[in-house]
Motif scaffolding. Structure first.
Motif, PDB file in Angstrom:
ATOM      1  N   GLN A 156     -70.372  -1.247 -85.509  1.00 44.62           N
ATOM      2  CA  GLN A 156     -70.166  -0.706 -86.933  1.00 44.62           C
ATOM      3  C   GLN A 156     -68.907   0.008 -87.044  1.00 44.62           C
ATOM      4  OE1 GLN A 156     -73.308   1.981 -86.849  1.00 44.62           O
ATOM      5  NE2 GLN A 156     -74.813   0.551 -86.405  1.00 44.62           N
ATOM      6  N   PRO A 157     -68.174   0.026 -88.145  1.00 46.04           N
ATOM      7  CA  PRO A 157     -66.883   0.640 -88.554  1.00 46.04           C
ATOM      8  C   PRO A 157     -67.029   2.160 -88.061  1.00 46.04           C
ATOM      9  CG  PRO A 157     -67.176  -0.795 -90.333  1.00 46.04           C
ATOM     10  CD  PRO A 157     -68.765  -1.009 -89.300  1.00 46.04           C
ATOM     11  N   ALA A 158     -67.981   2.971 -88.438  1.00 45.28           N
ATOM     12  CA  ALA A 158     -68.197   4.262 -88.297  1.00 45.28           C
ATOM     13  C   ALA A 158     -68.139   4.666 -86.770  1.00 45.28           C
ATOM     14  CB  ALA A 158     -69.405   4.963 -88.909  1.00 45.28           C
ATOM     15  N   ILE A 159     -68.591   3.718 -86.169  1.00 46.13           N
ATOM     16  CA  ILE A 159     -68.465   4.034 -84.576  1.00 46.13           C
ATOM     17  C   ILE A 159     -66.915   3.901 -83.939  1.00 46.13           C
ATOM     18  CG2 ILE A 159     -69.367   3.232 -82.197  1.00 46.13           C
ATOM     19  CD1 ILE A 159     -71.514   4.641 -84.128  1.00 46.13           C
ATOM     20  N   THR A 160     -66.438   2.763 -84.648  1.00 43.33           N
ATOM     21  CA  THR A 160     -64.795   2.345 -84.314  1.00 43.33           C
ATOM     22  C   THR A 160     -64.093   3.833 -84.673  1.00 43.33           C
ATOM     23  OG1 THR A 160     -65.196   0.156 -84.575  1.00 43.33           O
ATOM     24  CG2 THR A 160     -63.168   1.070 -84.819  1.00 43.33           C
ATOM     25  N   GLU A 161     -64.342   4.333 -85.917  1.00 46.07           N
ATOM     26  CA  GLU A 161     -63.766   5.287 -86.371  1.00 46.07           C
ATOM     27  C   GLU A 161     -63.625   6.572 -85.564  1.00 46.07           C
ATOM     28  OE1 GLU A 161     -61.533   8.071 -88.391  1.00 46.07           O
ATOM     29  OE2 GLU A 161     -61.333   5.905 -88.509  1.00 46.07           O
TER      30      GLU A 161
END
Length: 113
Positions: A28-33
């Motif tokens: 998920q993008p939030a995890i990457t961020e």
């Protein structure tokens, strides 16, 4: 650039391991961020059997404590960690509540070029 290596076990179930790997094909993008904003500049996870091995490269000012505090305050990370715990299990030598265990560096090839 600092490098850290960590280990964790998955539950020894081929179906669960396959699901875990599927989740990691595109996180998920939030995890990457949350990973990038903490100062982790590169991260790879390898698997043999049900054992995972993570390599992280970080900025000089990276802190496991600061990453942990940020993760604890991030609902997306907390949801991801709860989901991943369905597939993971602590290493036998892990401390109470510890997931990924920091590995001790014991060897580096040095050549005389």
């Amino acid at each position: 650039m600092p490098r850290y290596c960590l280990a964790l076990d998955l539950k020894d179930d081929p179906a669960l391991i396959a699901e875990y790997e599927k989740y990691h094909e595109k996180i998920q993008p939030a995890i990457t961020e949350s990973i990038v904003s903490s100062g982790i500049t590169d991260m790879e996870i390898y698997r043999v059997g049900n054992r995972l091995f993570m390599i992280m490269e970080t900025t000089e000012d990276f802190s496991f404590e600061a990453k942990g505090a940020a993760d604890a305050a991030n609902p997306a990370v907390q949801a991801w960690e709860a989901l991943m715990w369905n597939y993971q299990q602590a290493l036998p030598m892990a401390k109470e509540g510890e997931k990924w265990v920091l590995m001790k560096h014991i060897f580096k090839l040095e050549t005389n070029d």
